[in-house]
Design an enzyme around this catalytic site. Structure first.
Site, mmCIF file in Angstrom:
data_model
loop_
_atom_site.group_PDB
_atom_site.id
_atom_site.type_symbol
_atom_site.label_atom_id
_atom_site.label_comp_id
_atom_site.label_asym_id
_atom_site.label_seq_id
_atom_site.Cartn_x
_atom_site.Cartn_y
_atom_site.Cartn_z
ATOM 1 N N GLU E 98 0.834 -1.205 0.000
ATOM 2 C CA GLU E 98 0.000 0.000 0.000
ATOM 3 C C GLU E 98 0.870 1.257 0.000
ATOM 4 O O GLU E 98 0.563 2.234 -0.695
ATOM 5 C CB GLU E 98 -0.960 -0.001 1.206
ATOM 6 C CG GLU E 98 -1.899 -1.187 1.275
ATOM 7 C CD GLU E 98 -2.729 -1.407 0.006
ATOM 8 O OE1 GLU E 98 -3.085 -0.420 -0.671
ATOM 9 O OE2 GLU E 98 -2.997 -2.589 -0.324
ATOM 10 N N HIS E 101 1.830 2.043 -3.523
ATOM 11 C CA HIS E 101 0.795 2.795 -4.247
ATOM 12 C C HIS E 101 0.851 4.279 -3.871
ATOM 13 O O HIS E 101 0.822 5.159 -4.733
ATOM 14 C CB HIS E 101 -0.608 2.270 -3.899
ATOM 15 C CG HIS E 101 -0.946 0.938 -4.479
ATOM 16 N ND1 HIS E 101 -0.780 0.630 -5.801
ATOM 17 C CD2 HIS E 101 -1.484 -0.186 -3.910
ATOM 18 C CE1 HIS E 101 -1.185 -0.611 -6.030
ATOM 19 N NE2 HIS E 101 -1.608 -1.132 -4.886
#
Lengths: 285, 285, 285, 285, 285, 285
Positions: E98, E101
């Site tokens: 994450e 990202h």
């Protein structure tokens, strides 16, 4: 498609269905939950009912851990089918096939530990089986874990090659499972350098604000299909070569376990660990 | 798809349906069960009823082993159809075709023994048949057993070639069966080196905890399709060449059996064994 | 798919349906049965009823063999349609087309004898027809019989080429039938060396004890499709060349029969035999 | 699929439907039947009713031949649609397009004679049309008749090229018809040397005694598809070149007829014949 | 297919559903509307009801902005599923995925700002998520915005590569989304030079006066399919390389954010901005 | 598929629906009919009702020409959606995109005149639109008219390239329409030299007396598919290059119109003509 509950979910479901059933004091529902990844609620209820039946048949007043474990095994692999009497040669084949799975799995860092191997025929088509249970609950799988899964699946056919220099129809199911995994590695998980980071499988509608329309229902070009086939083949070939190499190196272990299987029909996780423990140490990661 | 019961299952089913039917003392239900692999419960019940009918028609008070065997044959190959009168030339053709299957099968180590050959037309489309029954119940087939099955299937066409230097429509069914086996060897059993250990057939959903989704509904690339076609063709070509070679070497036996068939219409396992026994010894494995 | 009764079956069916119908003493139901291979029970009943109608219309008290034969012809080729008046040029075309079939068929060792040729339009689309009936009932066809069938089918177009150096739409049906036969030779009967002994047509489930599963619903590779197309084309090209060669050599016979057809509309087996008898002798087998 | 009645059939049907309708003495139902190949019974009834309506609207007591002919035209090409007012340029385009069809058709030995050409819009989509009626009823078409049909169809586009050196959407329907004919020449009628005498279209079940099974539902190989496409293309290219060549040679006639059409909207068979009669003589066959 | 309301529409819908619900004075329905592009009316109603429930559960008398935001998050990503306990290693994996990202998105000029990242498992299959909300409502997307979206999607897999030199199944969903975007760039938006300005996707009927007929239901040629596959692959490869390059350059930021996620489970937009703010400045556009 | 009424039909339909509605003296139903090619009866009725509503809302006693025109526009492009507030940058994008269409269309001899351009969002997905109305009713389109239509469609994307050196998702709909036209040019109208005069689209049954059967349901060969793709691509590439060249040459006009659109949102035919009139003169045909 409803996915299976996780560990916590399985424990909760087991507790619900265990209510009102007399459990022995040694029973650990968590242990049962750990050995049943992929079970849905109905499977777990089923297992508890089977265990109660077994206890009754054995005239026990409480359900023991052993009853539960046998019940789980019945749900995993089908009912025993002792009438399915294989010839001696076939039985030896099956024993080496299963021993091959077990020895390869035990030699690999990222393969799931072997919980049990057996050559008692079960259900409609199972002549033997190797039951692996992950050490911890896993939500993501690494490429190396998938490759070790493929190598383990190839261990059955590889053992037949090592021992009998021959092949049988017995590996059909292993090949089907292995092919599906290799295809997902290539087409869904982006794990093949040749094909790259493209998704080539489900063309589902996609939530994309401001871009109107669905994902395209396009089929791949013949060239891409050839590339995918080639990558899948390479992965499977390599997995088989790795399995073969492991078994050639560990042939005495393979033979020992296969002969033990012929003699005792079933080896549980601890027995196997005893015979296999040195294996992991042998192998640099 | 429900699969057929195994030997033990067939014996049990026969016993159930035999209850209340007067069996002669020579009757061995086990022997009947051994000759009926692939029969489902209804087939077995059917055979017992046919046998009872035969006994009644023959005014016997008990059902004999012979009645049972004829009844089984009717279920396997359809009712006799004596009205189906072939010309002499056609009858000879059929006799050599069936003799070809029998001689090739008898010459091979891993082919199922021939139980009976016949040129009595039966059912809708059967002009003759070769009935093979495995010596022992088999759950796994080796590559060499499958190859011997293919060679036996090719024996009919090969015999026509050897004797008449010509071919007929009579081998259509053999070719269809042989093609299906060869395709499964290549696409399901991983038995072709060229195609390798990839499963190319049923793309069924697959139980894989932690990997979401089904096996991919992918079709193979044109290149792979070409490779599969090539391997299937090679296997079938080789099987035919092997059958041809066997029959060229054993031509006198082929002729003797075919002529015996023309004369007597049917040869059972023992009669064939008598004429064929030396064959296996001839052939180094 | 229900297959047609054999000769014995047809005789039996005719006898059943003839009960209560007044047959002339010259009637041979066996002869009728011989000329009706491929008829199902309903076709045979139909023919008997038509014959009864014809007899009534002709104010005969009994059904004659001639009535029966005309009735059979009506079932084979449809009712006469005299209103369908072709121009003179078209009529001559049709006559040469049918004469071409007849001359080629009569020149071949393994073609079925010609029972009748006609240029009376019948049914919806038949402008003329050549009716062949096998000399004996056949259950197996040799490759050479199939090739002769193809050559006979090509005889119509070849006659147009020989006489008019031109081609028409009139051969469409012949080409469709010929293509279907050639495809079956290549894909079902294993009669093409190029394609070999592989079955490429119906992928039906297959009864195979111990090998689980159906025949694979696989489609052939583009390369194999090309090979099949090539073999089919070769077979058809050769059949046409053979037909052409025969008609070039027998041109006077072709013309004589065509002119007779123009004059008399119909020639039966015996008339044809008279004009054609020398043909077979001309041709070394 | 019910096919249309033949000439005799059409005359009979017209007579039935004419019963009770007052026909003028000049009426020839046979002439009407000759101009309506392809009409089914309902079309013919429809035409008679339309003619009765026209006569009523014109306050005639009997139906004249002219009423009948207009009624037939309405069934062939749809009702007139005078409101559909084309611009002057478009009207000239359409006139040359139709004149192109007519001049090419009239220049060819085997094309059907032109019965009428018109630039009165009709029905939904017809801006002009060329109505050809075969001189005699035809059941078989020669390759040269089909080629002349293709050349006539190409006449419209070719006229636009000759006069305007430009092309429009107006030939779409001609190209669709021409492509279908060319495909049937190649795939059904065996009229292309490149593709040969193979039937590549409808794979219908086939009546073949002693050969079990249907025609194979096989699709052609990519190579054959390419060959078919190539042959179809060649045929159409050649037809267009032929049409172009004819119109270049007859340009004054083309212009005269087109201008007459612009002026009078419609030219019937006789008027056209007057202007075109010398054409056929010009052209060696 | 009904498309989602725009910003003004969402505000209006929220107001309707908020009627009668006690909102705290800090509540900004516009803010909520800005963070919910793609929500339909039912989603918005759903979010308001969830917020009311949360407020009740917390014994608040009014619904706070925080309640609303949590409710929106639940609709976006599913309910929290704390029982889904990942192992430490897996949790670290997810955190880096994450963080990857987020760092990539924050480094790009045209990517949507990151609203929140979290490694609290949610719903059925979400182990972590990165929630991006566009700064302003957008109706048209530029090629560079789409490319930045692809780079951000590739950030998860790229972070795993940077940190663990290994890959997992965790990127499957990212790859599926990225492939769909890349295919639309190539086949719908005309954004690939190789394929050009051709629309290769939905073949929908098209409103075109004077040209009769629908868009053609044609499939692309194999060559075009190969070209499309190649362009899609290039776009995705490049996006991954860009993501990788960004993360290699910003590795300390990546690690800091991932470790913060491991420690605090969730980082909201402002916290992230604090840790990431320098990033955009680093990068020339 | 029912096709739209022609001009005369539309006038008649408008008159029917206008009955009983109070029309202002300035109303010209013919003018309305001229601007609505492609409208069916229901569309026209719809427009009249909308106009009546507008007049009522404006408290007018009669329906004015302006009411009618706005009503027609609403049917063409959907209701205005002022709430759809684009950002300034997006609004400028849309203005240049529409201006691009208008400038290209106005520069071409055979493109339909621009009736209006607007950047008021309408309906579900329309951010701006260019409304072209043919000068006269057309039933046939020339190749050059179709090419000009393609160039006009490419004007939007080309304007974005000229001004922003960038591309957006905004041209998706233009590309879809352009591709459909180019495909029809190649596959239906025979307007590509490479593909020739073959119809490759709808394989509909065909009325052909004396040739039995339907058009063949054949798919094109891969080679032909490649050829078609290539021709379609060439046509679209060229149309885009032409549009680009026009806009590069007329950049000041493009900017002036786009800026006017940003300022006034809408430009009608006359305003545009004022700004664009010199354009046609600039360009030799």
């Amino acid at each position: 498609v409803i996915d299976a509950p996780d560990l916590a979910g399985r424990i909760a479901i087991l507790k619900v269905h265990a209510k009102g059933k007399p459990l022995a004091t040694d029973v650990s529902l968590e242990k049962i939950a750990r050995s049943t990844p992929g079970f849905c609620g109905a499977d777990l209820a089923n297992a508890l009912n089977e265990a109660a039946l077994l206890a009754t048949r054995r005239s026990h007043e409480v359900i023991s851990q052993k009853d539960l474990e046998e019940a789980v095994e019945k749900v995993v692999a089908g009912p025993e089918r002792k009438s399915h009497r294989l010839g001696d040669e076939e039985r030896r084949r099956v024993a080496f096939h299963e021993a091959g799975h077990a020895v390869v799995a035990a030699s690999l860092k990222d393969a799931d530990p072997v919980h049990k191997i057996s050559i008692v025929p079960r259900g409609r088509a199972t002549l033997g089986y190797t039951w692996q249970v992950p050490a911890t609950e896993q939500f993501i799988l690494s490429k190396s874990a998938l490759l070790d899964r493929l190598r383990s699946l190839m261990g059955g056919r590889a053992a037949e090659e090592v021992m009998f220099h021959d092949m049988t129809t017995g590996a059909a199911n292993d090949l089907e499972k292995a092919t599906a995994i290799a295809e997902q590695m290539v087409c869904v998980f982006g794990m093949s350098e040749g094909v790259g980071l493209v998704h080539y499988a489900h063309q589902r509608p996609l939530f994309l604000p401001a871009i109107e329309g669905d994902a395209l229902p396009r089929s791949v070009s013949p060239e891409t299909a050839t590339l995918i086939d080639h990558e899948v083949r390479q992965i499977l070939d390599q997995a088989y070569q790795d399995a073969l190499e492991i078994l050639l190196a560990k042939r005495p272990k393979l033979e020992a376990i296969a002969e033990a299987l012929v003699a005792r029909e079933t080896l549980d996780g601890e027995e196997l660990e005893g015979m296999l423990r040195p294996l992991k140490a042998d192998r640099p990661s």
